[in-house]
Write a protein that holds these residues in place. Structure first.
Motif, PDB file in Angstrom:
ATOM      1  N   THR A   1       0.961  -1.146  -0.202  1.00  0.00           N
ATOM      2  CA  THR A   1      -0.084   0.083  -0.030  1.00  0.00           C
ATOM      3  C   THR A   1       0.903   1.166  -0.046  1.00  0.00           C
ATOM      4  O   THR A   1       1.893   1.395  -0.655  1.00  0.00           O
ATOM      5  CB  THR A   1      -1.013  -0.061   1.190  1.00  0.00           C
ATOM      6  N   LEU A   2       0.469   2.236   0.960  1.00  0.00           N
ATOM      7  CA  LEU A   2       1.350   3.548   0.953  1.00  0.00           C
ATOM      8  C   LEU A   2       2.157   3.460   2.082  1.00  0.00           C
ATOM      9  O   LEU A   2       1.803   2.722   2.945  1.00  0.00           O
ATOM     10  CB  LEU A   2       0.293   4.619   1.028  1.00  0.00           C
ATOM     11  N   HIS A   3       3.238   4.246   2.047  1.00  0.00           N
ATOM     12  CA  HIS A   3       4.230   4.347   3.189  1.00  0.00           C
ATOM     13  C   HIS A   3       3.389   4.776   4.289  1.00  0.00           C
ATOM     14  O   HIS A   3       2.883   5.919   4.491  1.00  0.00           O
ATOM     15  CB  HIS A   3       5.236   5.480   2.843  1.00  0.00           C
ATOM     16  N   GLY A   4       3.368   4.027   5.416  1.00  0.00           N
ATOM     17  CA  GLY A   4       2.889   4.271   6.705  1.00  0.00           C
ATOM     18  C   GLY A   4       1.228   3.917   6.830  1.00  0.00           C
ATOM     19  O   GLY A   4       0.816   4.016   7.874  1.00  0.00           O
ATOM     20  N   ARG A   5       0.874   3.492   5.779  1.00  0.00           N
ATOM     21  CA  ARG A   5      -0.735   3.193   5.854  1.00  0.00           C
ATOM     22  C   ARG A   5      -1.308   1.836   5.932  1.00  0.00           C
ATOM     23  O   ARG A   5      -2.265   1.512   5.506  1.00  0.00           O
ATOM     24  CB  ARG A   5      -1.346   4.124   4.503  1.00  0.00           C
ATOM     25  N   SER A   6      -0.232   0.912   6.189  1.00  0.00           N
ATOM     26  CA  SER A   6      -0.554  -0.797   6.099  1.00  0.00           C
ATOM     27  C   SER A   6      -1.847  -0.688   7.079  1.00  0.00           C
ATOM     28  O   SER A   6      -2.712  -1.316   6.916  1.00  0.00           O
ATOM     29  CB  SER A   6       0.332  -1.248   6.279  1.00  0.00           C
ATOM     30  N   LEU A   7      -1.643  -0.051   8.202  1.00  0.00           N
ATOM     31  CA  LEU A   7      -2.514  -0.641   9.332  1.00  0.00           C
ATOM     32  C   LEU A   7      -3.896  -0.159   9.033  1.00  0.00           C
ATOM     33  O   LEU A   7      -4.913  -1.019   9.236  1.00  0.00           O
ATOM     34  CB  LEU A   7      -2.061  -0.231  10.721  1.00  0.00           C
ATOM     35  N   PRO A   8      -4.390   0.985   8.567  1.00  0.00           N
ATOM     36  CA  PRO A   8      -5.697   1.230   8.214  1.00  0.00           C
ATOM     37  C   PRO A   8      -6.237   0.362   7.123  1.00  0.00           C
ATOM     38  O   PRO A   8      -7.420  -0.085   7.077  1.00  0.00           O
ATOM     39  CB  PRO A   8      -5.553   2.831   7.742  1.00  0.00           C
ATOM     40  N   VAL A   9      -5.466   0.206   6.132  1.00  0.00           N
ATOM     41  CA  VAL A   9      -5.868  -0.638   4.970  1.00  0.00           C
ATOM     42  C   VAL A   9      -6.054  -2.214   5.469  1.00  0.00           C
ATOM     43  O   VAL A   9      -7.279  -2.468   5.105  1.00  0.00           O
ATOM     44  CB  VAL A   9      -4.776  -0.744   4.003  1.00  0.00           C
ATOM     45  N   ALA A  10      -5.116  -2.686   6.472  1.00  0.00           N
ATOM     46  CA  ALA A  10      -5.453  -3.880   6.815  1.00  0.00           C
ATOM     47  C   ALA A  10      -6.828  -4.021   7.646  1.00  0.00           C
ATOM     48  O   ALA A  10      -7.327  -5.060   7.916  1.00  0.00           O
ATOM     49  CB  ALA A  10      -4.229  -4.249   7.834  1.00  0.00           C
ATOM     50  N   THR A  11      -6.781  -2.869   8.671  1.00  0.00           N
ATOM     51  CA  THR A  11      -8.008  -2.860   9.385  1.00  0.00           C
ATOM     52  C   THR A  11      -9.435  -2.988   8.418  1.00  0.00           C
ATOM     53  O   THR A  11     -10.235  -3.629   8.827  1.00  0.00           O
ATOM     54  CB  THR A  11      -7.916  -1.449  10.161  1.00  0.00           C
ATOM     55  N   GLY A  12      -9.425  -2.053   7.458  1.00  0.00           N
ATOM     56  CA  GLY A  12     -10.443  -2.218   6.472  1.00  0.00           C
ATOM     57  C   GLY A  12     -10.746  -3.545   5.909  1.00  0.00           C
ATOM     58  O   GLY A  12     -11.967  -4.064   6.033  1.00  0.00           O
ATOM     59  N   LEU A  13      -9.784  -4.073   5.544  1.00  0.00           N
ATOM     60  CA  LEU A  13      -9.941  -5.577   5.026  1.00  0.00           C
ATOM     61  C   LEU A  13     -10.269  -6.434   6.094  1.00  0.00           C
ATOM     62  O   LEU A  13     -11.355  -7.222   5.787  1.00  0.00           O
ATOM     63  CB  LEU A  13      -8.520  -5.983   4.632  1.00  0.00           C
ATOM     64  N   LYS A  14      -9.838  -6.407   7.270  1.00  0.00           N
ATOM     65  CA  LYS A  14     -10.281  -7.428   8.251  1.00  0.00           C
ATOM     66  C   LYS A  14     -11.676  -7.202   8.495  1.00  0.00           C
ATOM     67  O   LYS A  14     -12.509  -8.187   8.813  1.00  0.00           O
ATOM     68  CB  LYS A  14      -9.645  -7.324   9.571  1.00  0.00           C
ATOM     69  N   MET A  15     -12.122  -5.907   8.684  1.00  0.00           N
ATOM     70  CA  MET A  15     -13.404  -5.651   9.003  1.00  0.00           C
ATOM     71  C   MET A  15     -14.413  -6.113   8.055  1.00  0.00           C
ATOM     72  O   MET A  15     -15.384  -6.613   8.320  1.00  0.00           O
ATOM     73  CB  MET A  15     -13.916  -4.056   9.253  1.00  0.00           C
ATOM     74  N   ALA A  16     -14.111  -6.099   6.659  1.00  0.00           N
ATOM     75  CA  ALA A  16     -14.798  -6.429   5.667  1.00  0.00           C
ATOM     76  C   ALA A  16     -14.764  -8.012   5.331  1.00  0.00           C
ATOM     77  O   ALA A  16     -15.759  -8.627   4.925  1.00  0.00           O
ATOM     78  CB  ALA A  16     -14.417  -5.873   4.237  1.00  0.00           C
ATOM     79  N   ASN A  17     -13.630  -8.601   5.978  1.00  0.00           N
ATOM     80  CA  ASN A  17     -13.729 -10.206   5.771  1.00  0.00           C
ATOM     81  C   ASN A  17     -12.878 -10.623   7.056  1.00  0.00           C
ATOM     82  O   ASN A  17     -11.812 -10.899   6.932  1.00  0.00           O
ATOM     83  CB  ASN A  17     -13.240 -10.548   4.583  1.00  0.00           C
ATOM     84  N   HIS A  18     -13.529 -10.801   8.205  1.00  0.00           N
ATOM     85  CA  HIS A  18     -12.834 -11.066   9.363  1.00  0.00           C
ATOM     86  C   HIS A  18     -12.480 -12.761   9.196  1.00  0.00           C
ATOM     87  O   HIS A  18     -11.862 -13.176  10.427  1.00  0.00           O
ATOM     88  CB  HIS A  18     -13.584 -10.845  10.699  1.00  0.00           C
ATOM     89  N   ASP A  19     -12.925 -13.263   8.437  1.00  0.00           N
ATOM     90  CA  ASP A  19     -12.315 -14.740   8.016  1.00  0.00           C
ATOM     91  C   ASP A  19     -10.931 -14.880   7.672  1.00  0.00           C
ATOM     92  O   ASP A  19     -10.260 -15.909   7.836  1.00  0.00           O
ATOM     93  CB  ASP A  19     -13.438 -15.348   7.213  1.00  0.00           C
TER      94      ASP A  19
END
Ligand SMILES: Cc1ncc(C[n+]2csc(CCOP(=O)(O)OP(=O)(O)O)c2C)c(N)n1
Ligand SMILES: Cc1ncc(C[n+]2csc(CCOP(=O)(O)OP(=O)(O)O)c2C)c(N)n1
Ligand code: SF4
Ligand code: SF4
Ligand SMILES: [Mg+2]
Ligand SMILES: [Mg+2]
Lengths: 592, 298, 592, 298
Positions: free
Chosen positions: D74-92
């Protein structure tokens, strides 16, 4: 055609391509030759492929080119990729122990160096590099002593034995070539001139220092990091406070804080970091605190191609931060201009209390050029604008930070001075700095304050020079470029003239404000206009059109990450004059 | 800078009165913080032109407009970098930074941590009302679990941030907590924070009477307990401060949690500033320095 | 002229301006009347000045206006500021205990209410408000029962005694007015229609929900916060995950993460927050992950005037993130369109795997309008584009995320499906998603990937409707607007026609891509063209010019924070047709 | 989503091999972290299509390209929000986040603190080399005082950030530190981190052999001491973990500093997700829900 000689050196990152490049640069410039160097590299620390081109000659060398006179491949990959860049009269120097030669074009001399015979490889892993440099100098007709002194310098921080070893390796290469290879037809001349060799990043850093920058901060981002490195290294001698900040948002805001305190403050970044800074530009504009931001463009979108050049940030600059506000955006034309522009833009931003953007690109930022040291004026005019630096007799009118004036400029004061306390604000405010929106919303005051700020645009436009048309008046073709295309178009015009096509050149340096009327005047009688730029969508063409309705006859664009070469432009002009297309997209011949 | 005419005079409260009266809601906790800052400055007799007050955006961030100093009302979350730049360029100024919990711990969180570890010599006051006031009442990073707001009408499900432990972990050299409802205590704390050489952080409970109906003046008043009242509490003990920072409920400690004075400030550690404030240094470099830069390139 | 009736209610923030507004809105809409409401307020929670205008009538009410029929000042300030908005036939209802009447225009009825005689003020601090509403209804010719049921609803969460008290207060006001004041000449009609009343923010939130948004995140920022509030309140019923994030950078990236996981994701902000999001747009474009961002414009630059409207973000949108990349930018034309646009833009961003921006403004976002509930279609077409949602038989070609295709679209896959693992990337990459810049830099691949992405622009342009010219073909004047100026221009055209000037209207809804050729075709024969927009520099005019070279005959602009009123346009058109100016900047008459 | 054909098979190292070999410098610490993650996934037998690897930008952030999972660079420094969004949309999905010290603690610091306090159920691995590698060697937030780099050639003057104390203060429910030079220990730690329900943070010493000449493999090897070797160390004791986090010098603790399992994860606390992963829910809402939304407006 200007006389020049191009050397290409290629290898994997970490194989030491930079050092031979530095050595050639020093030797050429001390011979009084001009040079232009460009390194095509990848975002990888070790491995991959790096290809450095150094082009030199007695006249100004505005750009590098895809045609080489000498190729020094440090690995097989380089031989395979680039041998075809050599043509009649060219030569390829390579380590015959490791590298298989390819099939060269007619008239190309293959020069194998038996490295293991000439050097003890167990002691020196980059022996092939030094041998090749020695051999190259011999073939170029350069005496060995020049090399010796440069090697002494290059390795001055190393032990004596290292220096001696390198000198003797270079000597061995030199002698081997003298005995075994044919010298180049054109021995490199000498002149009495002596040039400084520098990158655009160093030039912008030094230009900032010359402009009186006292505070520099940045977050590392290619290709702008060189500015930070120069600043950091010279911070103590130049008495500049240099900070590395946690991110680009912090950078611009810290610079604004320092600027408000009264010093000249500067920062640099590239497109992605600039996006993060853009909110801060609005603060600078609204609070009327001057700050200068350098943006070194690289290929996008997004992280894109961090090590490749492009002119793709123009619309980001034009649209940075919402709302309308005055600002200055300028694109330096070459590396010398990277220096010269800095004091100019600092004077403007101080006079008009607004943000200034220097729109550079990787080509200039990381390229290297010879510059006459007289052009590096460390004592330029400094105009800080209407800045109150003392309370004088202590008696004065009640101070209004945002006083409505004819020019739009309201005198600024350095915090710390008695009797001038006030609040600057990112919210809309009245003349006193009191927030209009929070205290009472008054649309008449709001309108007046907008108009006050925007009136500065008139002053800025008057303070900058309209662009000039270079070359013959009645040319067959007019090439319009901006920023770093200056050099390549300059040389292309010369080549076109030699090919029987008269060409002139309109280089744009000041982007905002743009002297649209002056440009239209200059282009009124142009027969065939072509806008040349290093991006996909014709960002400058679109911007020029937005200001003037002007549409050129054709476009030359490139967006593969590599710069334009003069012959790309020549061929494109030829095809466009022949009516074959209105949009040429040259194919790059150096594959890195 | 040329010399200024300064007529020395004793500063009084009126000297710090801003051009306009605060437009905070009647009863807002922020009034008390403003008053305490003004009192502290009077007691320390710092001339107002030597003070810079920097804020972000929020009800709390309108603060610089209400106190007569060199004020900067910057961007939401960006007060600390702006203040750092200002301090580095003129370290003769006393720098105060004010803002909200959203401003400082939400959008400004990264700057908070980094400004803290850099030990920038300023006082950072967070007017913590555990809610977003100016945007009409959303959850903030310090809103407690279960608190209902417009943005989390079914109750907050995120563990709130603990500003005290965060500041300690980030290496703050002065960490305090105040309550706008205890003016005397708050004023003393602010004075100490201003006097501290390095980064001083004070989290001030400053209730939002309009949007936070959970953490009100009434809620805090019986709960706050002064660390200063506990003679065995040692503010030089980092671990003890960490432990105290966890306390929340019937008893909530306020006061000076931690202070250390052995670390250099950022401006103190920078040799370039040894010759005096940057803004007072010559804008031109000596000719021999310029020459050396060119020589390097030849 | 369409028949309408305008009520203005003003007071300090916290004095309860909103409640009478809500009550009027309910009463009008249940009478089958249309309405349009706009609240001019300040960024202050208590105090200051707030002025709400509710305009109603049997036909569509496209905008509010500066002319009032009824003024209800809740404090002296309102009386002093706004009495002059009333003209012949108008009336002013005020608390005569507290407020001194000003001198009204001829034919304006001053209606003092002796509040302390009619109410026990110790028990109800806002008694004056309820009394005034009751009185107003009587004068408008509305029966009391309508009021009673609305009051019941309005206070349904309160105790019985509160409701009863309010009903009796309203009754007292009603009766007092019946006895003492002259009813309005035009009793408010009724129709059989029943309209929904909603803000643009609610409409965009609902439109998103209808489009199948499953993940919504935001950081509060006026004037976009209403979207968050609607989403948060309805999250559980609509099964939408709603998150408040630490900042706008987190917002866009979280939305992108969710979108990549396969759900439709949306977020909203305003100019300053958008600046912070802009880097993320580049990621969305480069990684080819669709995401929809709503930007509700407010007056800038910088923090600007947070509670005031402007159309000043257009160039920020055009320039958001560096480099060239495909995207969709659309500006809803009115509040109903705020709903309708959402499923359309989600379909486009899904089909073309690119970012989509909804460029709204405070005027629509926080304004309120009656909309036929049939226009709120919660079951629109949903087209998710080429999305692999299962591995089918388990057998398939090796998957290439960025496969080069004719359309530029490469099938996307929902993570979690066996056999399709791949990496998406913000760095330039090859068809497999392998980073070109880090693995090997290949300018031919780079160029091909740029061209693949940019080819999507062709598909997007084909998928959206070219703009249409509304009104007579051969008009004296053509008014060109974009987004929220739709309503005010619509009404201005009607007024112009009544004034003997035939006018037509070109509203622009799709900004990027712009159907430039279609626009030029529509304007070819226009006699006098005027671009109308709510900003200083003519952002749309400049953009249109950049795409088409078109320059209009004149401009109408406003940048004082307030919206345009129909008569502003009428007067400006008249002065421009008379040749007095080419740029009109109307002066706003409601001072807030 | 339609049903997928999954042929159950035992995962082996080769299944996690990315499309290309890492282009890290020979000897770079990051190789070891990659290997340890792959080993952990094999030992836990998590099918690679059920794993998402999200990174920012940096040498360390090139990680997703070298492991065969659903990767996001992703972008420099932004992995955690991206990962949060991904996890929230598919917590499996099992979500791994990798990045550098610059990426995570510099530009990404605010997201680090907030993702931590939200207890998003993912494993965050910071490949901490105390330097900016990809940008060719500048100071990072974890560079020690005095360390010389291209951006601070006279030596760093800023106190480094302490990732362990910061994570603890931010409310992390799992905090560990590993060393790429101790593969077995690191692999075990990663396994535990993946298995932990909630936000797991592991700071991994992963020397940059090119730009950090201070904190090398040789420097770390004799210093690292496993917490697991100390039987009296109790990883459920937050204060003890805080105290341990301060240790630096001749002895540097690695291992599991802290773990608690009593707090809900973000996706666990969200009632909307009770019906299953968001991406698997119906994109259309029931007609009566739609009707209720309109009714509210009438
Ligand atoms: C980039 C950006 N995002 C959002 C906003 C909107 N905004 C203004 S103030 C504020 C929060 C205020 O809360 P806090 O900082 O706690 O201060 P308070 O009003 O509670 O004192 C927000 C979100 C903004 N101005 N800028
Ligand atoms: C917004 C932005 N700013 C700056 C950069 C440049 N950049 C790329 S990687 C990096 C730092 C890398 O350091 P770290 O995260 O520690 O990873 P390492 O390379 O050391 O593994 C920076 C500053 C960028 N890509 N984006
Ligand atoms: S909204 Fe809350 S924080 Fe803002 S002024 Fe009112 S009481 Fe204070
Ligand atoms: S520069 Fe450092 S971190 Fe990057 S690959 Fe090389 S050794 Fe590893
Ligand atoms: Mg708050
Ligand atoms: Mg690192």
């Amino acid at each position: 055609m200007r006389q020049s000689f191009s050397v290409g050196i290629g290898g994997a990152a970490g194989q030491g391509v930079a050092t031979p490049g530095d050595i050639f640069a020093k030797i050429f410039s001390r011979r009084g030759l001009h040079l232009n160097a460009y390194n095509a590299y990848q975002s990888i620390i070790r491995g991959g492929h790096t290809f450095l081109t150094v082009r030199t000659g007695p006249d100004k060398i505005p750009t590098t080119d895809g045609r080489l006179d000498l190729l020094i491949p440090l690995n097989q990959d380089t031989m395979d990729r680039h041998l075809r860049l050599l043509s009649l009269g060219g030569a390829c120097l390579y380590n015959s122990d490791l590298i298989q030669p390819g099939t060269p074009a007619d008239g190309v001399q293959l020069c194998p160096i038996p490295v293991s015979q000439l050097a003890d490889l167990s002691r020196n892993k980059v022996a092939q590099n030094t041998l090749a440099i020695g051999a190259a100098l011999s073939m170029m007709g350069i005496g060995f002593p020049a090399m010796e002194s440069v090697l002494e310098e290059q390795f001055r921080k190393k032990e004596r034995s290292v220096i001696d070893e390198n000198v003797s390796l270079a000597r061995a290469g030199y002698d081997y070539a003298t005995q075994n290879f044919k010298p180049f037809a054109w021995p490199l001349p000498t002149t009495d001139a002596r040039y400084a060799v520098l990158s655009g990043n160093a030039a912008m850093a030094m230009g900032g220092a010359a402009a009186g920058v006292k505070f520099y901060c940045a977050y590392p981002m290619s290709p702008s990091t060189g500015v930070l490195h120069w600043m950091a290294e010279h911070a103590r001698t130049a008495q500049i406070m240099v900070r590395q900040v946690e991110d680009e948002i912090g950078v611009i805001n810290m610079a604004i804080g320092a600027a408000h305190a009264g010093v000249r403050a500067m920062c640099a970044t590239s497109g992605g970091g600039f996006a993060l800074m853009s909110e801060g530009l609005g603060l600078s504009a609204q609070a009327e605190i001057p700050v200068v931001v350098i943006d070194c463009q690289r290929a996008g979108p997004s992280t894109g191609v961090p090590t490749k050049t492009e002119q793709g940030d123009l619309w980001q600059m034009l649209g940075a931060a919402f709302g309308d506000y005055p600002r200055v955006i300028a694109a330096p034309l070459d590396i010398a201009d990277c220096f010269k522009l800095m004091p100019e833009i600092f004077n403007l931003t101080d006079q008009f209390q607004c943000p200034g953007i220097v729109l550079c690109d990787l080509l200039l930022a990381e390229g290297r050029l010879t510059v006459d040291s007289k052009e590096l004026d460390f004592f330029p005019t400094i105009d800080r604008g209407e800045l109150i630096t003392s309370n004088g007799s202590g008696d004065h009118e009640p101070y209004q930070r945002y006083k409505i004036t004819e020019s739009g400029v309201s005198p600024r004061v350095i915090p710390g001075i008695p009797g001038y306390t006030h609040t600057v604000s990112s919210d809309e405010h009245d003349e006193d700095g009191v927030l209009i929106s929070d205290e009472y919303t008054n649309n008449a005051k709001r309108r007046a304050m907008m108009e006050k700020r925007m009136r500065k645009e008139i002053g800025i436009a008057a303070a900058i020079q309209p662009p000039q048309l270079l070359g013959p008046a009645n040319a067959d073709v007019t090439l319009i470029g901006w920023g770093s295309t200056y050099g390549v178009i300059d040389e292309a015009c010369e080549l076109l003239r030699e090919a029987g096509i008269s060409a002139n050149h309109l280089p744009i340096r000041w982007l905002v404000p743009l002297h649209g009327d002056a440009i239209l005047d200059l282009l009124r009688d142009a027969r065939h206009t072509i806008i040349v730029e290093n991006n996909y969508s014709g960002q400058f063409a679109r911007y020029l059109r937005s200001e003037t309705s002007f549409t050129p006859t054709g476009h030359i664009r490139k967006y593969d990450g590599e710069p334009l070469f003069p012959h790309h432009i020549v061929e494109a002009v030829q095809e466009q004059l022949a009516g074959k297309t209105r949009l040429s997209i040259p194919v790059h011949e150096i594959m890195v | 800078m040329a010399t200024d005419i300064v007529t020395p005079k004793a500063m009084v409260m009126a000297d710090y009165k801003g051009k306009v009266d605060p437009d905070w809601c009647p009863g807002c906790g922020h009034f008390g913080v403003l008053a305490a800052v003004q009192k502290a400055l009077v007691e320390l007799q710092i001339p107002n032109h030597q003070v810079a007050t920097v804020s972000g955006i929020g009800c709390s961030s309108n603060f610089p407009g209400y106190i007569d100093t060199y004020g900067m009302h910057t961007l939401h979350g960006r007060s600390l970098p702006v203040a750092t730049g200002l301090k580095m360029a003129n370290h003769d100024m006393t720098v105060l930074v004010t803002g909200g919990d959203g401003d400082g711990f939400g959008i400004g969180c990264g700057h908070f941590v980094h400004t803290t570890r850099r030990n920038v010599d300023l006082l950072y006051l967070v007017l913590d009302n555990q809610v977003y006031g100016l945007t009409t009442g959303q959850t903030s990073p310090t809103s407690r679990v279960g608190m209902k707001t417009k943005s989390m009408p079914f109750g907050n499900i995120e563990t709130p941030l603990n500003p005290i432990s965060l500041a300690l972990a980030a290496g703050a050299t002065f960490v305090g907590r105040g309550f706008t409802g205890d003016q005397k205590h708050l004023t003393e704390l602010i004075k100490r924070g201003i006097e501290h050489k390095g980064f001083s952080f004070i989290d001030v409970f400053s209730p939002c009477v309009t949007y936070n109906h959970d953490n009100t003046f009434q809620w805090f008043r019986p709960r706050v307990k002064k660390l200063e009242d506990n003679p065995s509490y040692d503010p030089s003990d980092w671990i003890a401060a960490m432990e105290k920072s966890l306390q929340w409920g019937d008893e909530i400690p306020i006061g000076r949690f931690f202070e250390r004075n052995d670390l250099p400030t950022l401006h103190g550690a920078e040799p370039v500033l040894a010759k005096g404030a940057l803004v007072k240094q010559d804008i031109r470099m000596p000719a021999d320095v310029a020459k050396s830069f060119i020589d390097e390139l030849m």
